[in-house]
Motif scaffolding. Structure first.
Motif, PDB file in Angstrom:
ATOM      1  N   GLU A  37       3.859   0.191  19.670  1.00 44.22           N
ATOM      2  CA  GLU A  37       3.162   0.554  18.428  1.00 44.22           C
ATOM      3  C   GLU A  37       1.820  -0.159  18.352  1.00 44.22           C
ATOM      4  O   GLU A  37       0.872   0.331  17.762  1.00 44.22           O
ATOM      5  CB  GLU A  37       4.004   0.139  17.215  1.00 44.22           C
ATOM      6  CG  GLU A  37       5.116   1.111  16.940  1.00 44.22           C
ATOM      7  CD  GLU A  37       5.794   0.810  15.624  1.00 44.22           C
ATOM      8  OE1 GLU A  37       5.230   0.095  14.785  1.00 44.22           O
ATOM      9  OE2 GLU A  37       6.910   1.308  15.445  1.00 44.22           O
ATOM     10  N   LYS A  65      -3.610   5.745  21.001  1.00 38.92           N
ATOM     11  CA  LYS A  65      -3.736   5.695  19.541  1.00 38.92           C
ATOM     12  C   LYS A  65      -4.085   7.085  18.992  1.00 38.92           C
ATOM     13  O   LYS A  65      -3.503   7.545  18.005  1.00 38.92           O
ATOM     14  CB  LYS A  65      -4.802   4.682  19.145  1.00 38.92           C
ATOM     15  CG  LYS A  65      -4.457   4.051  17.814  1.00 38.92           C
ATOM     16  CD  LYS A  65      -5.457   3.057  17.372  1.00 38.92           C
ATOM     17  CE  LYS A  65      -5.550   3.157  15.866  1.00 38.92           C
ATOM     18  NZ  LYS A  65      -6.725   2.524  15.351  1.00 38.92           N
ATOM     19  N   GLY A  68      -1.237   9.283  18.766  1.00 35.69           N
ATOM     20  CA  GLY A  68      -0.283   8.928  17.715  1.00 35.69           C
ATOM     21  C   GLY A  68       0.850   8.035  18.187  1.00 35.69           C
ATOM     22  O   GLY A  68       1.645   7.565  17.390  1.00 35.69           O
ATOM     23  N   LYS A  71      -0.128   2.608  16.983  1.00 34.97           N
ATOM     24  CA  LYS A  71      -0.728   2.557  15.648  1.00 34.97           C
ATOM     25  C   LYS A  71      -1.918   1.602  15.586  1.00 34.97           C
ATOM     26  O   LYS A  71      -2.771   1.711  14.719  1.00 34.97           O
ATOM     27  CB  LYS A  71       0.324   2.104  14.625  1.00 34.97           C
ATOM     28  CG  LYS A  71       1.544   3.027  14.620  1.00 34.97           C
ATOM     29  CD  LYS A  71       2.153   3.195  13.273  1.00 34.97           C
ATOM     30  CE  LYS A  71       3.170   4.319  13.180  1.00 34.97           C
ATOM     31  NZ  LYS A  71       3.592   4.955  14.428  1.00 34.97           N
ATOM     32  N   LYS A  72      -1.930   0.639  16.496  1.00 32.95           N
ATOM     33  CA  LYS A  72      -3.007  -0.357  16.462  1.00 32.95           C
ATOM     34  C   LYS A  72      -3.483  -0.665  17.869  1.00 32.95           C
ATOM     35  O   LYS A  72      -2.674  -0.705  18.805  1.00 32.95           O
ATOM     36  CB  LYS A  72      -2.465  -1.670  15.881  1.00 32.95           C
ATOM     37  CG  LYS A  72      -2.918  -1.956  14.503  1.00 32.95           C
ATOM     38  CD  LYS A  72      -2.488  -3.326  14.052  1.00 32.95           C
ATOM     39  CE  LYS A  72      -2.633  -3.372  12.528  1.00 32.95           C
ATOM     40  NZ  LYS A  72      -2.191  -4.614  11.980  1.00 32.95           N
TER      41      LYS A  72
END
Ligand code: SF4
Length: 537
Positions: A37, A65, A68, A71-72
């Protein structure tokens, strides 16, 4: 979280510290970037090719990213010290940047908070769970170029795996002093160089004004990513030397040493975790302790570390030529477990080039040093590296370098092409050497070294040596790869093991990370072949 570490072992230790902090704060690390993530890229920006590789890797991670899956995206390391604002402006997918002096900021960037220290929390939190899941970091090859890990399109990245279930915390011998250390000790030389503008970043728009001062210590958690039996210890950070081709001081700050006791405590903790080979690193390890008022700091440190029970191989990398003292050589000779190995990047041999590089000396002085080293430590393996194509380098300078290489007969040698770095002293120099000439000179030197190395490796045939088995060969499962004390991790040639029948009919494999006695049976240009005689030792 997924972590990609680029560049040298010094950057790898920074990555291990950041992963240790994340792990302690409860993050789960994964070696599969598609699962992560949060993605962190710890970058290198030493030379042009390293910068390009860093940017390519960031862009590749940015795609995760955009798609999708992540996230970071966090970018850390030397590229941030150089292009902090530009990264944020040009790559909008990047959520946070972390310079080399801000490692603990990784927690806030990842949205985690530092756990409150409790009585139950050990000061020694060296975690080794990632070892089995990690590929090897980038390395300098014989050609002097960087060979990098296999993941991420074959460039640069070291993705780090999840913490194993059995990762444990350690309790060491020293009392915790709490928190992450920031040193205020600098050498007078470093302060003077600062006044002279050595560390200035004025030409670097968007770089932070503050030079990094960070140093990790024995209380800092570290998530080891090297094979189980080996680990690096960074004993110092930064550099005060004025070399005109180099921007490392501008990126890493003034030279500062870790406390003596802190290094010893970390070594003890690593050994307690099963590490048998310790490699000391820093931009210049031979200056170790000068800012702490220690005389012969590195020799004294080696002397103490060599006495730790369980240290089988101890070595240091990156010596500065005029700091190879009699005491240092005496210490290497005195202890059986200090590897008979010296890495001393000389950069050139022509006095004229070395003068404009602001390093001084020349072939004659270096040959005397090498003679002294070989007399004090018979059989020692010598590694060096050179830069070709420095501004103003002439055909005569290259001839001096060739004659020197011929006379010195190094065991390992890397040749780097000069990279014109904004912010370095040489950036404004005239008489830049054309790229094609640089590459031709590099090829010429490597060809020369190839024949020297081939002859030298022939002398190895018939010798019995201790070999650290590292794993099945990347080229074929029929061979194992290993190293002797004369090979530093990731950088020198290889020992290929093709026969371990002596271990008995039931033995079908070797144990990675274990040491064996072996006989060298064949020699090639840089690599040798061995058969195992006994072990594991
Ligand atoms: S010794 Fe010279 S080349 Fe090495 S890091 Fe320091 S300034 Fe750079």
């Amino acid at each position: 979280m997924g972590f990609i570490s680029l560049g040298c072992p010094k950057n790898l230790v920074d990555s291990e510290v950041m992963m240790g902090l994340l792990d302690r704060a409860g993050a789960r690390l994964t070696s599969d970037v598609a699962q992560a993530e949060i993605l962190v890229v710890n970058t290198c920006s030493f030379i042009d090719t390293a910068k390009q590789e860093s940017v390519d890797t960031i862009l590749e991670m940015a795609r995760h990213k955009t798609s999708g899956s992540a996230k970071k995206l966090i970018v850390a390391g030397c590229l941030v010290e150089r292009y902090r604002d530009e990264i944020m402006k040009s790559i909008p997918e990047v959520d946070a940047v972390i310079g080399t002096g801000e490692l603990e900021a990784i927690l806030a960037a990842a949205g985690l908070s530092s756990p409150t220290p409790s009585a139950a929390m050990s000061p020694f939190n060296i975690l080794s769970g990632a070892q089995a899941a990690v590929t090897h970091p980038g390395k300098e090859s014989q050609s002097g170029t960087h060979k990098h890990g296999e993941v991420l399109k074959g460039h640069g990245g070291v993705p780090f795996g999840p913490r194993a279930e059995n990762a444990t915390e350690l309790t060491g011998a020293l009392a915790p002093e709490g928190g992450l250390s920031v040193t205020t000790n600098f050498r007078p030389e470093g302060n003077l160089r600062e006044q002279q503008g050595r560390f200035t970043r004025e030409d670097w728009q968007g770089a932070a004004h503050m030079l990094p001062t960070y140093l990790y210590d024995e209380t800092t958690p570290r998530f080891l990513t090297t094979p189980r039996s080996s680990a690096y210890i960074k004993i110092a950070e930064g550099c005060d030397h004025p070399c005109t081709f180099c921007v490392i001081p501008n990126l890493r700050g003034k030279f500062r040493s870790r406390r003596f006791e802190s290094v010893v405590a970390e070594a003890q903790s690593l050994v307690a975790r099963g590490v048998e080979e310790i490699t000391l690193i820093g931009q210049d390890t031979t200056c170790y302790g000068e800012d702490l008022g220690l005389k012969d700091g590195l020799a004294t440190l080696l002397d103490v570390l060599a006495r730790i029970e369980g240290v089988r191989w101890l070595r240091f990398l990156y010596a500065y030529p005029n700091r190879i003292t009699g005491k240092l050589l005496e210490t290497i000779a005195k202890h059986d477990n200090i590897c008979k190995y010296l890495d001393v990047p000389l950069q050139h041999a022509s006095p004229a080039v070395l003068k404009t590089m602001k390093r001084g000396a020349g072939a004659d002085i270096f040959l005397k040093t090498i003679e002294k080293v070989r007399a004090a430590v018979p059989g020692i393996a010598l590694r060096t590296s050179f830069i070709v194509g420095f501004p103003g380098e002439t055909v005569q300078d290259i001839e001096i370098l060739e004659q020197f290489i011929q006379a010195a007969k190094f065991d390992w040698l890397g040749v780097f092409s000069y990279s014109d770095e904004e912010g370095s002293g040489a950036f404004s120099f005239n008489e830049k050497v054309p790229k094609r000439t640089i590459e031709a000179r590099k090829r010429r030197l490597m060809k020369l070294q190839q024949s020297i190395s081939k002859q030298a490796k022939q002398q190895w045939v018939g010798r019995e040596l201790v070999v650290l088995a590292e794993g099945e060969s990347e080229e074929t499962p029929l061979l194992w790869e290993g190293r002797t004390q004369f090979h530093a991790p990731e950088i020198d040639g290889k020992v290929y093991i093709n026969d371990f029948a002596e271990l008995g009919p039931d033995v079908t494999t070797l144990e990675p990370g274990r040491f064996y006695r072996a006989e060298i049976t064949e020699a090639h240009e840089y690599d040798v072949v061995a058969r195992v005689l006994s072990g594991p030792l």
